[in-house]
Scaffold this motif. Sequence first.
Motif, short mmCIF file in Angstrom:
data_model
loop_
_atom_site.label_atom_id
_atom_site.label_comp_id
_atom_site.label_asym_id
_atom_site.label_seq_id
_atom_site.Cartn_x
_atom_site.Cartn_y
_atom_site.Cartn_z
N ALA A 13 7.34 31.50 9.01
CA ALA A 13 6.47 32.30 8.16
C ALA A 13 5.62 31.43 7.24
O ALA A 13 4.54 31.84 6.80
CB ALA A 13 7.31 33.27 7.32
N ARG A 14 6.10 30.22 6.98
CA ARG A 14 5.34 29.26 6.18
C ARG A 14 4.37 28.45 7.05
O ARG A 14 3.64 27.61 6.53
CB ARG A 14 6.30 28.29 5.48
N GLY A 15 4.39 28.69 8.36
CA GLY A 15 3.49 28.00 9.27
C GLY A 15 4.13 26.89 10.08
O GLY A 15 3.43 26.12 10.75
N ALA A 16 5.47 26.79 10.06
CA ALA A 16 6.15 25.70 10.75
C ALA A 16 6.08 25.87 12.26
O ALA A 16 6.24 26.97 12.79
CB ALA A 16 7.60 25.62 10.30
N VAL A 17 5.87 24.76 12.95
CA VAL A 17 5.91 24.71 14.40
C VAL A 17 7.05 23.78 14.79
O VAL A 17 7.09 22.61 14.38
CB VAL A 17 4.58 24.19 14.99
N PHE A 18 8.00 24.30 15.57
CA PHE A 18 9.21 23.55 15.93
C PHE A 18 9.05 22.84 17.26
O PHE A 18 8.39 23.34 18.18
CB PHE A 18 10.41 24.50 16.01
N GLY A 19 9.69 21.67 17.37
CA GLY A 19 9.79 20.98 18.63
C GLY A 19 11.06 21.40 19.36
O GLY A 19 11.89 22.15 18.83
N ASP A 20 11.22 20.91 20.57
CA ASP A 20 12.38 21.29 21.39
C ASP A 20 13.70 20.87 20.76
O ASP A 20 14.73 21.51 20.97
CB ASP A 20 12.26 20.65 22.78
N GLU A 21 13.69 19.78 19.98
CA GLU A 21 14.92 19.27 19.38
C GLU A 21 15.30 20.00 18.10
O GLU A 21 16.30 19.67 17.46
CB GLU A 21 14.78 17.77 19.11
N GLY A 22 14.53 21.03 17.72
CA GLY A 22 14.83 21.80 16.52
C GLY A 22 14.21 21.24 15.27
O GLY A 22 14.39 21.80 14.18
N ARG A 23 13.46 20.18 15.36
CA ARG A 23 12.80 19.58 14.21
C ARG A 23 11.44 20.23 13.99
O ARG A 23 10.74 20.58 14.94
CB ARG A 23 12.62 18.07 14.43
N VAL A 24 11.06 20.40 12.71
CA VAL A 24 9.74 20.92 12.38
C VAL A 24 8.71 19.83 12.68
O VAL A 24 8.70 18.78 12.03
CB VAL A 24 9.66 21.36 10.91
N ARG A 25 7.85 20.07 13.64
CA ARG A 25 6.83 19.08 14.01
C ARG A 25 5.75 19.00 12.94
O ARG A 25 5.35 17.92 12.53
CB ARG A 25 6.21 19.42 15.35
N TYR A 26 5.26 20.16 12.50
CA TYR A 26 4.26 20.21 11.45
C TYR A 26 4.23 21.63 10.91
O TYR A 26 4.80 22.55 11.49
CB TYR A 26 2.87 19.78 11.96
N VAL A 27 3.54 21.80 9.79
CA VAL A 27 3.39 23.12 9.19
C VAL A 27 1.91 23.36 8.98
O VAL A 27 1.23 22.59 8.30
CB VAL A 27 4.13 23.21 7.84
N GLY A 28 1.39 24.42 9.60
CA GLY A 28 -0.04 24.71 9.51
C GLY A 28 -0.68 24.71 10.87
O GLY A 28 -0.05 25.03 11.88
N GLN A 29 -1.94 24.34 10.90
CA GLN A 29 -2.69 24.33 12.16
C GLN A 29 -2.51 23.01 12.88
O GLN A 29 -2.43 21.94 12.26
CB GLN A 29 -4.18 24.57 11.89
N GLU A 30 -2.44 23.05 14.19
CA GLU A 30 -2.29 21.83 14.97
C GLU A 30 -3.46 20.89 14.69
O GLU A 30 -4.61 21.29 14.68
CB GLU A 30 -2.23 22.15 16.46
N GLY A 31 -3.13 19.64 14.44
CA GLY A 31 -4.15 18.64 14.18
C GLY A 31 -4.37 18.35 12.71
O GLY A 31 -5.01 17.35 12.37
N ASP A 32 -3.85 19.21 11.81
CA ASP A 32 -4.09 18.92 10.40
C ASP A 32 -3.03 18.01 9.81
O ASP A 32 -3.13 17.61 8.65
CB ASP A 32 -4.22 20.20 9.57
N GLU A 33 -2.02 17.66 10.63
CA GLU A 33 -0.97 16.70 10.23
C GLU A 33 -0.35 17.06 8.88
O GLU A 33 -0.21 16.23 8.00
CB GLU A 33 -1.53 15.28 10.19
N ASP A 34 0.01 18.34 8.73
CA ASP A 34 0.70 18.79 7.52
C ASP A 34 -0.12 18.58 6.25
O ASP A 34 0.42 18.24 5.19
CB ASP A 34 2.04 18.06 7.37
N GLN A 35 -1.42 18.79 6.33
CA GLN A 35 -2.28 18.47 5.19
C GLN A 35 -1.85 19.21 3.92
O GLN A 35 -1.79 18.62 2.84
CB GLN A 35 -3.74 18.80 5.51
N ALA A 36 -1.57 20.51 4.03
CA ALA A 36 -1.21 21.28 2.83
C ALA A 36 0.07 20.75 2.20
O ALA A 36 0.18 20.63 0.98
CB ALA A 36 -1.07 22.76 3.18
N GLY A 37 1.07 20.41 3.04
CA GLY A 37 2.33 19.90 2.50
C GLY A 37 2.18 18.54 1.87
O GLY A 37 2.76 18.27 0.81
N VAL A 38 1.40 17.66 2.49
CA VAL A 38 1.17 16.34 1.91
C VAL A 38 0.40 16.46 0.60
O VAL A 38 0.72 15.78 -0.39
CB VAL A 38 0.43 15.44 2.92
#
Length: 369
Positions: A13-38
């Motif tokens: 709901a916060r925008g997280a995208v998960f990888g197969d291993e269960g780790r959050v790959r990024y949060v937001g739109q693909e390609g922004d490299e977690d800009q909002a979180g950083v």
Amino acid sequence: MAISQQIRANFEARGAVFGDEGRVRYVGQEGDEDQAGVDAVLEEGLGWVARSPRETLTIAGDDAIPWLQGLVTSDLMGLAEEGRGQRTAWVSHTGRFVGEARLLHFPEMLLVDMEPGTLAGGLMSHLRRHIILEKVTLNDRSAETFVLGLYGRGAARVLAQCGSWAHRMAPGSLNMFSGTWGQLAGRGVVVQRVPWSPEEAFELRLDAGDVLEVMKAVEEAVGRPLSMCGEAGFERLRLAAGVPRFGVELHEKVIPLEAGFEDAIAYDKGCYLGQEIIARLDTRGTPAKMLRRVSLEAGEAPEVGADVEALIDGEWVKKGELVSVARDVGGALYRGLVFMKRGAYEVGQTIRVGEVSGELEALQSLPGA
């Protein structure tokens, strides 16, 4: 550990995208490299960093400290007081990394934080192989423990406001790698200060079932929801801070002295596995290679594995390799870590990756125990 459906739904709901291993790959739109979180961590002063899955090992028993003292590079006598912490390394008989971790003296045991895959990758068998008659108990608590980062210059203040902590060890008073424990939102939480960001950073260890209530309490104290970043944002933060990571820059072909681990090496303690090689290298003072930080102004990210050339006597000579890179917090600047060969790893050395030039910088200096 497996992420529960409740946590996964909240993070998504916060925008997280998960990888197969269960780790959050990024949060937001693909390609922004977690800009909002950083941005939240570095500009707004507070943000979440999704760190699970991690590995958590506890080491207990009457012989735990003297037994481990003979296996790690650091001096565990610096952990005599509860709440003290340090980073350390396990090395092979050739002095190269078997594992790397952050230790915390928790009541009646040591808590050990490691990268995922470290235990299964050989460290657990390495440790068990060296228990002979010692009274030592190893307990892999990774499956029951959730790790959540709270990074930014306001993190210590908010944690102090929200929680009640043991022995008057407020988060703001913690030295690097030290920790405290207590209650936050009525849930048990262990907090450890970590070096993964240019701003202050703390990681919270708690039961998975308590994660959402703890996050809610922190955000209510702040008065707003906090942005989150995943693995991409974490990489940007830790490369900006200049801290190497096991499984990326640190592996079985690297000796700790080659990677800026001086704070995690004790030269005046008793013998430990691999000590002879490390002591010999320290005496000679000229490692074959050294890890350095570099900043590169480029239109796009240089490729990991790219050759690094050094300007020597007016000529460009291949002397290293780019081992990690991530976009910096703004502009067209990229931060990376490079391994450079002897004769070309002095801080200030002019280098280039492709057509982009820069200068070698020191890794983040971390205090010893």
